[in-house]
Design a protein around this motif. Sequence first.
Motif, PDB file in Angstrom:
ATOM      1  N   ASP A  52      -2.720  -7.916  17.373  1.00  0.00           N
ATOM      2  CA  ASP A  52      -3.570  -9.213  17.296  1.00  0.00           C
ATOM      3  C   ASP A  52      -4.880  -8.961  17.803  1.00  0.00           C
ATOM      4  O   ASP A  52      -5.788  -9.827  17.374  1.00  0.00           O
ATOM      5  CB  ASP A  52      -2.592 -10.168  18.169  1.00  0.00           C
ATOM      6  CG  ASP A  52      -1.534 -10.437  17.568  1.00  0.00           C
ATOM      7  OD1 ASP A  52      -1.166 -10.302  16.404  1.00  0.00           O
ATOM      8  OD2 ASP A  52      -0.396 -10.894  18.343  1.00  0.00           O
ATOM      9  N   ILE A  53      -5.101  -8.321  19.039  1.00  0.00           N
ATOM     10  CA  ILE A  53      -6.426  -7.904  19.513  1.00  0.00           C
ATOM     11  C   ILE A  53      -7.075  -7.350  18.545  1.00  0.00           C
ATOM     12  O   ILE A  53      -8.334  -7.756  18.207  1.00  0.00           O
ATOM     13  CB  ILE A  53      -6.414  -7.109  20.749  1.00  0.00           C
ATOM     14  CG1 ILE A  53      -5.779  -7.870  21.951  1.00  0.00           C
ATOM     15  CG2 ILE A  53      -7.649  -6.500  21.142  1.00  0.00           C
ATOM     16  CD1 ILE A  53      -5.433  -7.184  23.201  1.00  0.00           C
ATOM     17  N   SER A  54      -6.695  -6.181  17.696  1.00  0.00           N
ATOM     18  CA  SER A  54      -7.721  -5.519  16.703  1.00  0.00           C
ATOM     19  C   SER A  54      -7.785  -6.666  15.496  1.00  0.00           C
ATOM     20  O   SER A  54      -8.932  -6.590  14.845  1.00  0.00           O
ATOM     21  CB  SER A  54      -6.619  -4.468  16.293  1.00  0.00           C
ATOM     22  OG  SER A  54      -7.184  -3.746  15.284  1.00  0.00           O
ATOM     23  N   ARG A  55      -6.771  -7.280  15.328  1.00  0.00           N
ATOM     24  CA  ARG A  55      -7.168  -8.310  14.321  1.00  0.00           C
ATOM     25  C   ARG A  55      -8.159  -9.092  14.479  1.00  0.00           C
ATOM     26  O   ARG A  55      -8.874  -9.655  13.571  1.00  0.00           O
ATOM     27  CB  ARG A  55      -5.785  -8.873  13.828  1.00  0.00           C
ATOM     28  CG  ARG A  55      -5.799  -9.868  12.597  1.00  0.00           C
ATOM     29  CD  ARG A  55      -4.605 -10.700  12.254  1.00  0.00           C
ATOM     30  NE  ARG A  55      -3.593  -9.684  11.572  1.00  0.00           N
ATOM     31  CZ  ARG A  55      -2.167  -9.670  12.122  1.00  0.00           C
ATOM     32  NH1 ARG A  55      -1.730 -10.326  12.675  1.00  0.00           N
ATOM     33  NH2 ARG A  55      -1.549  -8.736  11.448  1.00  0.00           N
ATOM     34  N   ASN A  56      -8.250  -9.533  15.716  1.00  0.00           N
ATOM     35  CA  ASN A  56      -9.401 -10.748  16.074  1.00  0.00           C
ATOM     36  C   ASN A  56     -10.544  -9.925  16.198  1.00  0.00           C
ATOM     37  O   ASN A  56     -11.756 -10.697  15.845  1.00  0.00           O
ATOM     38  CB  ASN A  56      -8.904 -11.408  17.371  1.00  0.00           C
ATOM     39  CG  ASN A  56      -7.789 -12.276  17.124  1.00  0.00           C
ATOM     40  OD1 ASN A  56      -7.478 -12.728  16.092  1.00  0.00           O
ATOM     41  ND2 ASN A  56      -7.012 -12.395  18.125  1.00  0.00           N
ATOM     42  N   ALA A  57     -10.653  -8.739  16.518  1.00  0.00           N
ATOM     43  CA  ALA A  57     -12.053  -7.908  16.656  1.00  0.00           C
ATOM     44  C   ALA A  57     -12.469  -7.622  15.422  1.00  0.00           C
ATOM     45  O   ALA A  57     -13.743  -7.483  15.232  1.00  0.00           O
ATOM     46  CB  ALA A  57     -11.759  -6.717  17.410  1.00  0.00           C
ATOM     47  N   PHE A  58     -11.794  -7.259  14.341  1.00  0.00           N
ATOM     48  CA  PHE A  58     -12.338  -6.793  13.089  1.00  0.00           C
ATOM     49  C   PHE A  58     -12.063  -7.838  12.052  1.00  0.00           C
ATOM     50  O   PHE A  58     -10.906  -8.015  11.707  1.00  0.00           O
ATOM     51  CB  PHE A  58     -11.829  -5.523  12.567  1.00  0.00           C
ATOM     52  CG  PHE A  58     -12.143  -4.754  11.456  1.00  0.00           C
ATOM     53  CD1 PHE A  58     -13.428  -4.711  11.290  1.00  0.00           C
ATOM     54  CD2 PHE A  58     -11.393  -4.407  10.614  1.00  0.00           C
ATOM     55  CE1 PHE A  58     -14.091  -4.029  10.107  1.00  0.00           C
ATOM     56  CE2 PHE A  58     -11.957  -3.923   9.459  1.00  0.00           C
ATOM     57  CZ  PHE A  58     -13.318  -3.363   9.125  1.00  0.00           C
ATOM     58  N   PRO A  59     -13.061  -8.348  11.194  1.00  0.00           N
ATOM     59  CA  PRO A  59     -12.943  -9.527  10.212  1.00  0.00           C
ATOM     60  C   PRO A  59     -11.921  -8.738   8.964  1.00  0.00           C
ATOM     61  O   PRO A  59     -11.374  -9.640   8.349  1.00  0.00           O
ATOM     62  CB  PRO A  59     -14.115  -9.913   9.715  1.00  0.00           C
ATOM     63  CG  PRO A  59     -15.284  -8.945  10.543  1.00  0.00           C
ATOM     64  CD  PRO A  59     -14.435  -8.276  11.470  1.00  0.00           C
ATOM     65  N   GLY A  60     -11.971  -7.483   8.838  1.00  0.00           N
ATOM     66  CA  GLY A  60     -11.342  -7.107   7.637  1.00  0.00           C
ATOM     67  C   GLY A  60      -9.592  -7.177   7.663  1.00  0.00           C
ATOM     68  O   GLY A  60      -8.986  -7.035   6.969  1.00  0.00           O
ATOM     69  N   ASN A  61      -9.422  -7.348   9.162  1.00  0.00           N
ATOM     70  CA  ASN A  61      -7.931  -7.477   9.176  1.00  0.00           C
ATOM     71  C   ASN A  61      -7.342  -9.133   9.071  1.00  0.00           C
ATOM     72  O   ASN A  61      -6.117  -9.310   9.242  1.00  0.00           O
ATOM     73  CB  ASN A  61      -7.604  -7.169  10.921  1.00  0.00           C
ATOM     74  CG  ASN A  61      -7.681  -5.601  10.944  1.00  0.00           C
ATOM     75  OD1 ASN A  61      -7.650  -4.739  10.173  1.00  0.00           O
ATOM     76  ND2 ASN A  61      -7.906  -5.254  12.238  1.00  0.00           N
ATOM     77  N   LYS A  62      -8.303  -9.906   9.261  1.00  0.00           N
ATOM     78  CA  LYS A  62      -8.046 -11.394   9.226  1.00  0.00           C
ATOM     79  C   LYS A  62      -7.413 -11.737   7.696  1.00  0.00           C
ATOM     80  O   LYS A  62      -6.476 -12.809   7.976  1.00  0.00           O
ATOM     81  CB  LYS A  62      -9.136 -12.100   9.641  1.00  0.00           C
ATOM     82  CG  LYS A  62      -9.268 -12.017  11.043  1.00  0.00           C
ATOM     83  CD  LYS A  62     -10.383 -13.063  11.559  1.00  0.00           C
ATOM     84  CE  LYS A  62     -10.747 -12.819  12.988  1.00  0.00           C
ATOM     85  NZ  LYS A  62     -11.916 -13.534  13.352  1.00  0.00           N
ATOM     86  N   ASN A  63      -7.781 -11.196   6.694  1.00  0.00           N
ATOM     87  CA  ASN A  63      -7.331 -11.840   5.585  1.00  0.00           C
ATOM     88  C   ASN A  63      -6.135 -10.878   5.045  1.00  0.00           C
ATOM     89  O   ASN A  63      -5.706 -11.030   3.911  1.00  0.00           O
ATOM     90  CB  ASN A  63      -8.494 -11.592   4.334  1.00  0.00           C
ATOM     91  CG  ASN A  63      -9.626 -12.230   4.753  1.00  0.00           C
ATOM     92  OD1 ASN A  63      -9.609 -13.341   5.411  1.00  0.00           O
ATOM     93  ND2 ASN A  63     -10.901 -11.781   4.368  1.00  0.00           N
ATOM     94  N   VAL A  64      -5.604 -10.218   5.893  1.00  0.00           N
ATOM     95  CA  VAL A  64      -4.350  -9.642   5.254  1.00  0.00           C
ATOM     96  C   VAL A  64      -3.063 -10.350   5.357  1.00  0.00           C
ATOM     97  O   VAL A  64      -2.881 -11.193   6.312  1.00  0.00           O
ATOM     98  CB  VAL A  64      -4.143  -8.340   6.208  1.00  0.00           C
ATOM     99  CG1 VAL A  64      -2.881  -7.578   5.786  1.00  0.00           C
ATOM    100  CG2 VAL A  64      -5.271  -7.501   6.235  1.00  0.00           C
ATOM    101  N   VAL A  65      -2.291 -10.325   4.349  1.00  0.00           N
ATOM    102  CA  VAL A  65      -0.971 -11.010   4.247  1.00  0.00           C
ATOM    103  C   VAL A  65       0.045 -10.333   4.715  1.00  0.00           C
ATOM    104  O   VAL A  65       0.202  -9.062   4.398  1.00  0.00           O
ATOM    105  CB  VAL A  65      -0.727 -11.434   2.580  1.00  0.00           C
ATOM    106  CG1 VAL A  65       0.509 -12.541   2.491  1.00  0.00           C
ATOM    107  CG2 VAL A  65      -1.929 -12.388   2.221  1.00  0.00           C
ATOM    108  N   LEU A  66       0.892 -11.010   5.513  1.00  0.00           N
ATOM    109  CA  LEU A  66       1.979 -10.220   6.168  1.00  0.00           C
ATOM    110  C   LEU A  66       2.809  -9.933   5.099  1.00  0.00           C
ATOM    111  O   LEU A  66       3.183 -10.786   4.017  1.00  0.00           O
ATOM    112  CB  LEU A  66       2.818 -11.087   6.932  1.00  0.00           C
ATOM    113  CG  LEU A  66       1.836 -11.217   8.263  1.00  0.00           C
ATOM    114  CD1 LEU A  66       2.633 -12.030   9.278  1.00  0.00           C
ATOM    115  CD2 LEU A  66       1.762  -9.871   9.132  1.00  0.00           C
ATOM    116  N   PRO A  67       3.828  -8.809   5.163  1.00  0.00           N
ATOM    117  CA  PRO A  67       4.676  -8.030   3.892  1.00  0.00           C
ATOM    118  C   PRO A  67       5.876  -9.178   3.728  1.00  0.00           C
ATOM    119  O   PRO A  67       6.321  -9.523   4.873  1.00  0.00           O
ATOM    120  CB  PRO A  67       5.044  -6.907   4.301  1.00  0.00           C
ATOM    121  CG  PRO A  67       4.581  -6.639   5.727  1.00  0.00           C
ATOM    122  CD  PRO A  67       3.412  -7.542   6.060  1.00  0.00           C
TER     123      PRO A  67
END
Length: 125
Positions: free
Chosen positions: A100-115
């Motif tokens: 979650d920390i990584s997802r908030n830090a890097f915008p490329g992680n935010k648009n990922v849909v959970l499997p």
Amino acid sequence: MNKKEILKLAKGFRGRAKNCIRIARERVEKALQYSYRDRRNKKRDMRSLWIQRINAGTRQHGVNYGNFMHGLMKENIQLNRKVLSEISMREPYSFKALVDISRNAFPGNKNVVLPTRKADISINV
């Protein structure tokens, strides 16, 4: 190396490689070459294993390995791959917090849909 040292190192070898000095010398030299090479390969293999474990843990949360590591780097979280792989296996809730920390830090992680889980398809005949 003298004869005594070579035969001591050749202990446990098969056939004449354990007691015939000429063959033992060749086998011991080759064995030392293999051990030198494989001490380096062991480090490479362990790093690869750690990366696979981290990647498996991050993909459960919808982030790939590269984006996860980039997000941690941007947040200045300096955990090495060995520790991250242990956390991903033994502490899933702590690892989710890191994702979650990584997802908030890097915008490329935010648009990922959970499997999503695929539904079992059964055909009644």
